[in-house]
Design a protein around this motif. Structure first.
Motif, PDB file in Angstrom:
ATOM      1  N   LEU A 102       0.964  -1.777   0.114  1.00 55.33           N
ATOM      2  CA  LEU A 102       0.353   0.007   0.462  1.00 55.33           C
ATOM      3  C   LEU A 102       0.989   0.854   0.312  1.00 55.33           C
ATOM      4  CD1 LEU A 102      -2.784   1.420   0.677  1.00 55.33           C
ATOM      5  CD2 LEU A 102      -2.621   1.166   2.802  1.00 55.33           C
ATOM      6  N   ILE A 103       1.852   0.943   0.948  1.00 56.61           N
ATOM      7  CA  ILE A 103       2.768   2.418   1.030  1.00 56.61           C
ATOM      8  C   ILE A 103       4.323   1.771   0.624  1.00 56.61           C
ATOM      9  CG2 ILE A 103       4.019   4.494   1.937  1.00 56.61           C
ATOM     10  CD1 ILE A 103       1.193   3.944   3.661  1.00 56.61           C
ATOM     11  N   ARG A 104       4.742   2.092  -0.798  1.00 59.45           N
ATOM     12  CA  ARG A 104       6.342   1.537  -0.555  1.00 59.45           C
ATOM     13  C   ARG A 104       7.408   2.675   1.242  1.00 59.45           C
ATOM     14  NH1 ARG A 104       6.668   4.051  -5.509  1.00 59.45           N
ATOM     15  NH2 ARG A 104       8.956   4.958  -5.139  1.00 59.45           N
ATOM     16  N   LEU A 105       7.839   1.760   1.588  1.00 59.54           N
ATOM     17  CA  LEU A 105       8.278   2.108   2.490  1.00 59.54           C
ATOM     18  C   LEU A 105       9.060   3.429   2.370  1.00 59.54           C
ATOM     19  CD1 LEU A 105       8.642  -0.715   5.232  1.00 59.54           C
ATOM     20  CD2 LEU A 105       6.370   1.227   5.171  1.00 59.54           C
ATOM     21  N   ASP A 106      10.572   3.095   1.361  1.00 68.09           N
ATOM     22  CA  ASP A 106      11.240   3.618   0.445  1.00 68.09           C
ATOM     23  C   ASP A 106      10.980   5.274  -0.105  1.00 68.09           C
ATOM     24  OD1 ASP A 106      10.173   1.941  -1.344  1.00 68.09           O
ATOM     25  OD2 ASP A 106      11.408   3.509  -3.395  1.00 68.09           O
ATOM     26  N   LEU A 107       9.853   5.197  -0.464  1.00 65.79           N
ATOM     27  CA  LEU A 107       8.700   6.358  -0.722  1.00 65.79           C
ATOM     28  C   LEU A 107       9.299   7.643   0.915  1.00 65.79           C
ATOM     29  CD1 LEU A 107       5.409   6.743  -2.387  1.00 65.79           C
ATOM     30  CD2 LEU A 107       7.286   7.889  -2.539  1.00 65.79           C
ATOM     31  N   LEU A 108       8.707   7.007   2.367  1.00 63.25           N
ATOM     32  CA  LEU A 108       9.659   7.561   3.689  1.00 63.25           C
ATOM     33  C   LEU A 108      10.756   8.081   3.576  1.00 63.25           C
ATOM     34  CD1 LEU A 108       6.981   5.419   5.579  1.00 63.25           C
ATOM     35  CD2 LEU A 108       6.417   7.971   4.035  1.00 63.25           C
ATOM     36  N   ARG A 109      11.687   7.788   2.450  1.00 59.93           N
ATOM     37  CA  ARG A 109      12.850   8.459   2.799  1.00 59.93           C
ATOM     38  C   ARG A 109      13.519   9.986   2.614  1.00 59.93           C
ATOM     39  NH1 ARG A 109      14.071   2.718   1.004  1.00 59.93           N
ATOM     40  NH2 ARG A 109      14.619   1.456   3.083  1.00 59.93           N
ATOM     41  N   ASN A 110      11.738  10.112   1.614  1.00 59.06           N
ATOM     42  CA  ASN A 110      12.247  11.337   0.702  1.00 59.06           C
ATOM     43  C   ASN A 110      11.908  12.394   1.767  1.00 59.06           C
ATOM     44  OD1 ASN A 110      10.726  13.080  -0.879  1.00 59.06           O
ATOM     45  ND2 ASN A 110      11.021  12.026  -2.326  1.00 59.06           N
ATOM     46  N   ALA A 111      13.054  13.353   1.530  1.00 57.58           N
ATOM     47  CA  ALA A 111      13.338  13.776   2.699  1.00 57.58           C
ATOM     48  C   ALA A 111      11.802  14.513   2.217  1.00 57.58           C
ATOM     49  CB  ALA A 111      14.351  15.132   1.960  1.00 57.58           C
ATOM     50  N   ALA A 112      11.501  15.537   1.345  1.00 60.75           N
ATOM     51  CA  ALA A 112      10.479  16.829   0.881  1.00 60.75           C
ATOM     52  C   ALA A 112       9.126  15.532   1.043  1.00 60.75           C
ATOM     53  CB  ALA A 112      10.298  17.183  -0.368  1.00 60.75           C
ATOM     54  N   LEU A 113       8.632  14.729   1.074  1.00 56.22           N
ATOM     55  CA  LEU A 113       7.558  13.979   1.599  1.00 56.22           C
ATOM     56  C   LEU A 113       7.397  14.420   3.362  1.00 56.22           C
ATOM     57  CD1 LEU A 113       5.138  13.080   1.610  1.00 56.22           C
ATOM     58  CD2 LEU A 113       6.069  10.558   0.726  1.00 56.22           C
ATOM     59  N   ASN A 114       8.833  13.447   3.825  1.00 53.57           N
ATOM     60  CA  ASN A 114       8.519  13.405   5.461  1.00 53.57           C
ATOM     61  C   ASN A 114       8.959  14.423   5.941  1.00 53.57           C
ATOM     62  OD1 ASN A 114       9.443  11.150   5.998  1.00 53.57           O
ATOM     63  ND2 ASN A 114      11.789  10.896   5.386  1.00 53.57           N
ATOM     64  N   THR A 115       9.753  15.708   5.295  1.00 52.96           N
ATOM     65  CA  THR A 115       8.836  17.089   6.484  1.00 52.96           C
ATOM     66  C   THR A 115       7.958  17.777   5.688  1.00 52.96           C
ATOM     67  OG1 THR A 115      11.577  17.506   5.391  1.00 52.96           O
ATOM     68  CG2 THR A 115      10.094  19.779   5.387  1.00 52.96           C
ATOM     69  N   GLY A 116       7.609  16.996   5.306  1.00 53.20           N
ATOM     70  CA  GLY A 116       5.546  17.473   4.724  1.00 53.20           C
ATOM     71  C   GLY A 116       4.665  17.285   5.144  1.00 53.20           C
ATOM     72  N   LEU A 117       4.746  15.790   5.507  1.00 52.73           N
ATOM     73  CA  LEU A 117       4.288  15.898   6.858  1.00 52.73           C
ATOM     74  C   LEU A 117       4.296  15.891   8.331  1.00 52.73           C
ATOM     75  CD1 LEU A 117       4.080  11.653   5.185  1.00 52.73           C
ATOM     76  CD2 LEU A 117       2.399  13.761   4.750  1.00 52.73           C
ATOM     77  N   ALA A 118       5.694  15.690   8.416  1.00 48.98           N
ATOM     78  CA  ALA A 118       5.862  16.509   9.963  1.00 48.98           C
ATOM     79  C   ALA A 118       5.412  17.974   9.616  1.00 48.98           C
ATOM     80  CB  ALA A 118       7.162  16.075   9.823  1.00 48.98           C
ATOM     81  N   THR A 119       5.904  18.624   9.107  1.00 48.52           N
ATOM     82  CA  THR A 119       5.120  19.925   9.772  1.00 48.52           C
ATOM     83  C   THR A 119       3.918  20.144   9.459  1.00 48.52           C
ATOM     84  OG1 THR A 119       5.713  20.077   7.528  1.00 48.52           O
ATOM     85  CG2 THR A 119       7.574  21.348   8.952  1.00 48.52           C
ATOM     86  N   SER A 120       3.507  18.929   8.498  1.00 52.79           N
ATOM     87  CA  SER A 120       1.777  19.526   8.267  1.00 52.79           C
ATOM     88  C   SER A 120       0.983  19.181   9.876  1.00 52.79           C
ATOM     89  CB  SER A 120       1.412  18.437   7.141  1.00 52.79           C
ATOM     90  OG  SER A 120      -0.152  18.227   6.777  1.00 52.79           O
ATOM     91  N   ALA A 121       1.718  18.062  10.403  1.00 55.10           N
ATOM     92  CA  ALA A 121       1.109  17.286  11.841  1.00 55.10           C
ATOM     93  C   ALA A 121       1.019  18.121  12.751  1.00 55.10           C
ATOM     94  CB  ALA A 121       1.180  15.593  11.497  1.00 55.10           C
ATOM     95  N   LEU A 122       2.642  18.599  13.309  1.00 58.48           N
ATOM     96  CA  LEU A 122       2.724  19.793  14.075  1.00 58.48           C
ATOM     97  C   LEU A 122       1.955  21.193  13.793  1.00 58.48           C
ATOM     98  CD1 LEU A 122       6.705  19.298  14.319  1.00 58.48           C
ATOM     99  CD2 LEU A 122       4.952  19.071  15.728  1.00 58.48           C
ATOM    100  N   VAL A 123       1.756  21.586  12.524  1.00 59.65           N
ATOM    101  CA  VAL A 123       1.003  22.924  12.229  1.00 59.65           C
ATOM    102  C   VAL A 123      -0.560  22.783  12.027  1.00 59.65           C
ATOM    103  CG1 VAL A 123       0.505  24.193  10.501  1.00 59.65           C
ATOM    104  CG2 VAL A 123       3.057  24.195  11.165  1.00 59.65           C
ATOM    105  N   ALA A 124      -1.107  21.383  12.218  1.00 57.87           N
ATOM    106  CA  ALA A 124      -2.414  21.426  12.519  1.00 57.87           C
ATOM    107  C   ALA A 124      -2.650  20.896  13.947  1.00 57.87           C
ATOM    108  CB  ALA A 124      -2.882  20.071  11.801  1.00 57.87           C
ATOM    109  N   THR A 125      -1.604  20.785  14.641  1.00 54.96           N
ATOM    110  CA  THR A 125      -1.657  20.510  16.170  1.00 54.96           C
ATOM    111  C   THR A 125      -2.369  21.737  16.867  1.00 54.96           C
ATOM    112  OG1 THR A 125      -0.329  18.255  16.195  1.00 54.96           O
ATOM    113  CG2 THR A 125      -0.812  19.589  18.320  1.00 54.96           C
ATOM    114  N   VAL A 126      -1.334  23.070  15.828  1.00 49.88           N
ATOM    115  CA  VAL A 126      -1.735  23.896  16.838  1.00 49.88           C
ATOM    116  C   VAL A 126      -3.187  25.122  16.101  1.00 49.88           C
ATOM    117  CG1 VAL A 126      -1.011  26.638  16.786  1.00 49.88           C
ATOM    118  CG2 VAL A 126       0.351  24.195  16.885  1.00 49.88           C
ATOM    119  N   ILE A 127      -3.429  24.388  15.290  1.00 50.35           N
ATOM    120  CA  ILE A 127      -4.611  25.454  14.542  1.00 50.35           C
ATOM    121  C   ILE A 127      -5.823  24.432  15.835  1.00 50.35           C
ATOM    122  CG2 ILE A 127      -6.700  24.853  12.852  1.00 50.35           C
ATOM    123  CD1 ILE A 127      -4.382  26.811  12.164  1.00 50.35           C
ATOM    124  N   MET A 128      -5.579  23.041  16.150  1.00 50.00           N
ATOM    125  CA  MET A 128      -6.489  22.902  16.701  1.00 50.00           C
ATOM    126  C   MET A 128      -6.384  23.228  17.785  1.00 50.00           C
ATOM    127  SD  MET A 128      -8.809  20.675  15.539  1.00 50.00           S
ATOM    128  CE  MET A 128     -10.131  19.790  17.084  1.00 50.00           C
TER     129      MET A 128
END
Length: 478
Positions: free
Chosen positions: A264-290
């Motif tokens: 379902l998710i190729r784990l090597d995709l999660l080594r992509n710096a842009a994707l990792n950064t995008g997911l992590a920062t999105s989660a942190l920012v959404a926590t603050v918005i809540m």
């Protein structure tokens, strides 16, 4: 068996391509409806409690069931769209959302309403994940930021419109109207999408779908979401057991993905710096918005004595600011680039959080920082989504869009639990509806001090990722 997949862009037939304007109109409605479905139901909880003679904890499941279904399935339906055809699945999602809205309006019991809302959440998951994926497929690359900004604006409009529209509908027509309003909008979205989105194409090889991985991921996300929402921020043995179940589910999911031929998710995709950064920062920012949504109502009502109508008006300022900032944010992202735009948006959010933490209590001292936070959020979200989606292959866009929406939803769920608990602890009482003005003001300052810290972490992550990508580009060039 023929399976449908999207046509790749073909410059030779560009003159026959659907109008970009109509494509964006259909995608905008597909984003607006899920956001409206979330916010409009919240304002209806008191009416539903009265109509079904139920407690607040019972009617709360009208909201939780929707969010739970959307969160647990959004990655899976995004990936299914990559494999089986995004247009067909998006149309099915709009239809499912609209039919579930009818079932919600005519539900004879509370359990029936909760079940219909879960089905509506599945339709919302299809719409949100696939609408964003279509941007990368149908919009020219130089206009991607503007398109993402428009979709962000529509999401904010849905969030802002929900409380006021829901209140008017309930007062004039009853609680059923908050679900019936989706029917004409859903029909319009279906007609626009059917007529203007590019067709899917047949392929001779039936794609393989990771059923076991899908079930394990859905179980893991459901366990985590329930752990964060049950008990309204007060952790007990059940919450701990659910978190342990989520941890075990994640371990099994990773093991399965490593050992299956069609993950379902190729784990090597999660080594992509842009994707990792995008997911992590999105989660942190959404926590603050809540935090703004959890803390705001109690702060405004207790610190300033505002009634429910005026609290709703002040609370809508933030989403309105985000809606108005969406399209300009897209243009800024297209002009400056995604990384500078993300950093500007995060800096704006950090400044707003620090202002709330440091300024003396006043209504103006609440509204101005809130505008800063929400407009900064619009810029960050547009730039972040554009950066992640533009760097991914065509066959992965539905999955990546699902992951982006998942990170945002998990941030919102975590924020509701974490920020609510911090606010109550800092205010020194669990009965926030009767807390003193001084207590809620202190709670707000502590909560947004933590929020500023989370945004600063997001800034550090984004800067380090930008430096890593720049170094990698220099090495590639040499």
């Amino acid at each position: 068996m023929l399976i449908l997949k999207p046509y790749p862009p073909n410059p030779a037939v560009m003159q026959n391509a659907p109008s970009t304007r109509w494509i964006l109109a259909s995608l905008s409605l597909a984003i607006l409806l899920p956001s409206l479905g979330t916010s409009i139901a919240n304002v209806g909880l008191p009416a539903l409690a009265q109509a079904f003679n139920a407690t607040f904890q019972q009617v709360q499941w009208v909201v939780i069931a929707y969010l739970l279904a959307m969160t647990t399935l959004i990655v899976s339906v995004g990936r299914l769209g990559d494999l089986a055809g995004r247009r067909r699945l998006l149309l099915a999602g709009i239809l499912l959302f609209t039919l579930a809205s009818i079932l919600s309006a005519i539900a004879p019991t509370l359990n029936g309403l909760i079940a219909a809302r879960a089905v509506q959440g599945l339709g919302a998951a299809m719409m949100m994940s696939l609408a964003m994926a279509f941007v990368g497929e149908t919009i020219p690359k130089e206009k991607t930021g503007s398109a993402m900004g428009l979709l962000g604006s529509m999401s904010a409009v849905g969030t802002a419109l929900g409380p006021s529209l829901g209140g008017m509908l309930i007062a004039g027509l009853g609680w059923q109207a908050i679900f019936l309003i989706n029917i004409p909008l859903g029909i319009l979205a279906f007609v626009l999408a059917q007529h203007h989105l590019p067709l899917d194409r047949p392929t001779a090889q039936p794609p393989r779908f990771d059923h076991l991985g899908t079930l394990l991921l859905a179980f893991t996300l459901a366990a985590y979401a329930l752990a964060m929402t049950m008990g309204r921020g007060h952790f007990g043995l059940l919450n701990v057991a659910l978190l342990l179940a989520a941890a075990c589910g994640m371990g099994l999911f990773i093991y399965t993905e490593k050992n299956t031929t069609a993950p379902l998710i190729r784990l090597d995709l999660l080594r992509n710096a842009a994707l990792n950064t995008g997911l992590a920062t999105s989660a942190l920012v959404a926590t603050v918005i809540m935090a703004t949504l959890v803390v705001g109502p109690f702060y405004l009502s207790r610190a300033f004595g505002l009634d429910a109508a005026h609290v709703g008006m002040v609370m809508s300022i933030g989403p309105i600011a985000a809606a108005l900032s969406g399209v300009p944010a897209g243009k800024i992202s297209d002009h400056l680039g995604t990384l500078p735009s993300s950093l500007i948006g995060l800096s704006s959010m950090a400044g707003g959080c620090l202002a709330l933490a440091l300024l003396p209590a006043s209504l103006g001292g609440y509204i101005a920082p809130m505008v800063l936070i929400t407009s900064g959020y619009a810029l960050f979200q547009t730039a972040n989504n554009t950066a992640v989606m533009s760097g991914m292959g065509k066959d992965q866009r539905g999955l990546i869009s699902g992951l982006l929406n998942l990170s945002r939803n998990l941030g919102l769920i975590t924020g509701a639990s974490l920020m609510g608990a911090v606010f109550a602890l800092a205010a020194g009482t669990n009965t926030l509806s009767s807390a003193s003005p001084e207590a809620v003001a202190h709670g707000l300052k502590i909560t947004f001090t933590l929020a500023a810290g989370l945004i600063l972490i997001a800034l550090v992550i984004a800067i380090k990722a930008g430096q890593h990508i720049e170094r990698k580009g220099q090495l590639t060039a040499h």
